[in-house]
Design an enzyme around this catalytic site. Structure first.
Site, PDB file in Angstrom:
ATOM      1  N   GLU A 119     -45.985  29.429 -54.088  1.00  0.00           N
ATOM      2  CA  GLU A 119     -45.368  28.350 -53.294  1.00  0.00           C
ATOM      3  C   GLU A 119     -46.237  27.881 -52.123  1.00  0.00           C
ATOM      4  OE1 GLU A 119     -41.434  29.713 -52.284  1.00  0.00           O
ATOM      5  OE2 GLU A 119     -41.016  30.355 -54.331  1.00  0.00           O
TER       6      GLU A 119
ATOM      7  N   GLU B 156     -39.139  32.019 -63.372  1.00  0.00           N
ATOM      8  CA  GLU B 156     -37.945  32.401 -62.595  1.00  0.00           C
ATOM      9  C   GLU B 156     -36.727  31.580 -63.050  1.00  0.00           C
ATOM     10  OE1 GLU B 156     -38.688  32.311 -58.384  1.00  0.00           O
ATOM     11  OE2 GLU B 156     -40.706  33.124 -58.580  1.00  0.00           O
TER      12      GLU B 156
HETATM   13  O1  G3I Z   1     -33.836  44.802 -48.315  1.00  0.00           O
HETATM   14  C1  G3I Z   1     -32.763  44.331 -47.507  1.00  0.00           C
HETATM   15  C2  G3I Z   1     -31.710  45.415 -47.362  1.00  0.00           C
HETATM   16  O2  G3I Z   1     -32.264  46.508 -46.631  1.00  0.00           O
HETATM   17  C3  G3I Z   1     -30.487  44.838 -46.614  1.00  0.00           C
HETATM   18  O3  G3I Z   1     -29.478  45.823 -46.552  1.00  0.00           O
HETATM   19  C4  G3I Z   1     -29.978  43.615 -47.378  1.00  0.00           C
HETATM   20  C5  G3I Z   1     -28.765  42.987 -46.744  1.00  0.00           C
HETATM   21  O4  G3I Z   1     -29.173  42.277 -45.597  1.00  0.00           O
HETATM   22  O5  G3I Z   1     -31.034  42.615 -47.440  1.00  0.00           O
HETATM   23  C6  G3I Z   1     -32.138  43.095 -48.180  1.00  0.00           C
HETATM   24  O6  G3I Z   1     -33.123  42.108 -48.231  1.00  0.00           O
HETATM   25  C7  G3I Z   1     -32.791  40.982 -49.049  1.00  0.00           C
HETATM   26  C8  G3I Z   1     -33.758  40.991 -50.255  1.00  0.00           C
HETATM   27  O7  G3I Z   1     -33.594  39.801 -51.040  1.00  0.00           O
HETATM   28  C9  G3I Z   1     -33.530  42.197 -51.161  1.00  0.00           C
HETATM   29  O8  G3I Z   1     -32.242  42.169 -51.692  1.00  0.00           O
HETATM   30  C10 G3I Z   1     -33.041  39.738 -48.203  1.00  0.00           C
HETATM   31  O9  G3I Z   1     -32.036  39.672 -47.205  1.00  0.00           O
HETATM   32  C11 G3I Z   1     -32.940  38.494 -49.086  1.00  0.00           C
HETATM   33  O10 G3I Z   1     -33.309  37.345 -48.348  1.00  0.00           O
HETATM   34  C12 G3I Z   1     -33.903  38.624 -50.257  1.00  0.00           C
HETATM   35  O11 G3I Z   1     -33.727  37.479 -51.102  1.00  0.00           O
HETATM   36  C13 G3I Z   1     -34.756  37.316 -52.096  1.00  0.00           C
HETATM   37  C14 G3I Z   1     -35.484  35.990 -51.821  1.00  0.00           C
HETATM   38  O12 G3I Z   1     -36.467  35.777 -52.849  1.00  0.00           O
HETATM   39  C15 G3I Z   1     -36.167  36.002 -50.483  1.00  0.00           C
HETATM   40  O13 G3I Z   1     -36.651  34.681 -50.230  1.00  0.00           O
HETATM   41  C16 G3I Z   1     -34.091  37.252 -53.457  1.00  0.00           C
HETATM   42  O14 G3I Z   1     -33.517  38.516 -53.788  1.00  0.00           O
HETATM   43  C17 G3I Z   1     -35.105  36.871 -54.530  1.00  0.00           C
HETATM   44  O15 G3I Z   1     -34.439  36.619 -55.768  1.00  0.00           O
HETATM   45  C18 G3I Z   1     -35.844  35.598 -54.133  1.00  0.00           C
HETATM   46  O16 G3I Z   1     -36.804  35.346 -55.089  1.00  0.00           O
HETATM   47  C19 G3I Z   1     -37.656  34.211 -54.837  1.00  0.00           C
HETATM   48  C20 G3I Z   1     -38.992  34.490 -55.477  1.00  0.00           C
HETATM   49  O17 G3I Z   1     -39.516  35.711 -54.971  1.00  0.00           O
HETATM   50  C21 G3I Z   1     -39.942  33.333 -55.262  1.00  0.00           C
HETATM   51  N1  G3I Z   1     -39.353  32.095 -55.801  1.00  0.00           N
HETATM   52  C22 G3I Z   1     -38.043  31.771 -55.222  1.00  0.00           C
HETATM   53  C23 G3I Z   1     -37.076  32.924 -55.479  1.00  0.00           C
HETATM   54  C24 G3I Z   1     -35.697  32.571 -54.964  1.00  0.00           C
HETATM   55  O18 G3I Z   1     -35.717  32.430 -53.564  1.00  0.00           O
END
Ligand code: G3I
Length: 345
Positions: A153, A259
């Site tokens: 990205e 994805e």
């Molecule tokens: O690890 C913490 C955990 O310790 C905490 O308890 C929990 C609750 O707050 O949050 C956890 O972190 C989260 C993480 O996913 C793991 O679950 C983050 O808040 C959350 O923002 C994060 O979201 C991920 C996102 O990327 C971040 O931008 C999504 O799971 C993931 O599916 C998403 O994937 C991205 C690709 O990598 C790139 N392309 C876009 C796609 C969708 O955004």
């Protein structure tokens, strides 16, 4: 003669099995019907806690992308410390179950540890930081990870480069340097650029291709492009998908639909999950797969779904809305889009 009759019988059996799945049970894994890998993003916590999640991952998919655990905030939480524990458990899962492992992602502007966000240094200090990050990770997973999303990205929707921390600290050359560092670390790994909306935004797609082609002309190894395809029931059109695949193949890049999920509620309305809604979703998935099936085999890196069940989808939490974007429902039952996929592969 015996081998021919065996092949005939096997093909006939497979055809029957496919025909018999008119009720579309998921007793035979998706990837057994596909000539290219069918993958899913895996949440390492779900994998360890939910036996049904794990069993579907094993049976249905032959390529795995870590949803989060390979990102900098988890793998490289401190300047001199790399946390391999969870990532290595995913490597073991893939090795024990004969799954391809796709490395997502080395250089991104999101999910960075605080120490990188706070780092103060010269341009060459930042280049060294990026080199150590990339090469330590790729060396650790050498011969265990087939391909890497080296840069994720890097472009805006208007085709300009995103003003990410990497661009701010190193300059526009960070993309070239990232791919060069990656090639040095593991010459055998396939190296991808990954982004969203490439199927529906020709301005962005053209800018990506222009940059990658320029780097390639300078001898930089770039093997493929990940088209994320976070799409919805309302877009893209089949012609947009076909055109994007054709343009990328014409420039000699492998295509990873990296994805894939299909939102049925992109506007965040109060919806009632209906057969109509899920059939629209299934038809769009069919369109994606029919177009993907048409590209030459050497460019088919595979199709990866961004999760297994609707309840695992990032979309619900990120947008805080009701949505049903994946192949399995909240009870891990296959949806119409699963059936459509099975028939279209
Ligand atoms: O690890 C913490 C955990 O310790 C905490 O308890 C929990 C609750 O707050 O949050 C956890 O972190 C989260 C993480 O996913 C793991 O679950 C983050 O808040 C959350 O923002 C994060 O979201 C991920 C996102 O990327 C971040 O931008 C999504 O799971 C993931 O599916 C998403 O994937 C991205 C690709 O990598 C790139 N392309 C876009 C796609 C969708 O955004």
């Amino acid at each position: 003669m015996k081998i021919i009759s065996f092949i005939f019988l096997f093909t006939f059996f497979l055809g029957c099995k496919r025909e018999e799945i008119s009720i579309c049970d998921d007793s035979i894994g998706l990837f057994t019907f596909s000539s290219y890998p069918i993958g899913t993003a895996i949440d390492i916590i779900e994998l360890g806690n939910d036996p049904l999640y794990k069993s579907i991952a094993i049976k249905q998919f032959n390529s795995i992308t870590p949803e989060n655990i390979f990102k900098a905030e988890y793998l490289h939480p401190e300047p001199l410390f790399f946390n391999w524990t969870e990532a290595d458990s995913l490597v073991s899962f893939c090795q024990n179950n004969n799954k391809r492992l796709h490395g997502h992602t080395l250089i991104w502007h999101q999910q960075l540890p605080q120490w990188i966000l706070d780092y103060q240094g010269s341009t060459s200090d930042w280049e060294q930081l990026m080199k150590v990050h990339i090469q330590t990770i790729m060396t650790h997973f050498k011969n265990k990870v087939t391909a890497w999303d080296v840069v994720n990205e890097a472009f805006n929707e208007d085709g300009t480069l995103r003003n990410s921390i990497w661009k701010q600290k190193i300059g526009v050359s960070y993309i070239e340097k990232a791919f060069l560092y990656a090639k040095e670390a593991d010459p055998n790994a396939l190296l991808f650029y990954n982004d969203f909306n490439l199927e529906s935004n020709p301005t962005k797609r053209n800018s990506v291709l222009a940059l990658l082609n320029n780097l390639r002309n300078r001898g930089v190894k770039i093997d493929g492009i990940g088209i994320q395809m976070h799409i919805s029931n309302y877009y893209p059109e089949s012609t947009q998908i076909a055109n994007s695949f054709q343009e990328i193949v014409d420039d000699n890049y492998k295509i990873h639909v990296s994805e894939l999920d299909i939102s049925v509620n992109p506007l965040g309305k109060d919806i009632v999950p209906s057969e109509t809604l899920f059939n629209e979703q299934a038809n769009l998935l069919g369109t994606v797969v029919i177009n993907y099936n048409k590209i030459p085999k050497q460019y088919q890196y595979g199709i990866t779904f961004w999760g297994i069940s609707d309840k695992n989808s990032w979309i619900r939490s990120f947008y805080n809305r009701e949505d049903y974007p994946l192949l399995y429902d909240d009870n891990y039952l296959p949806k119409p889009c699963y059936c459509k996929l099975l028939r279209t592969l």
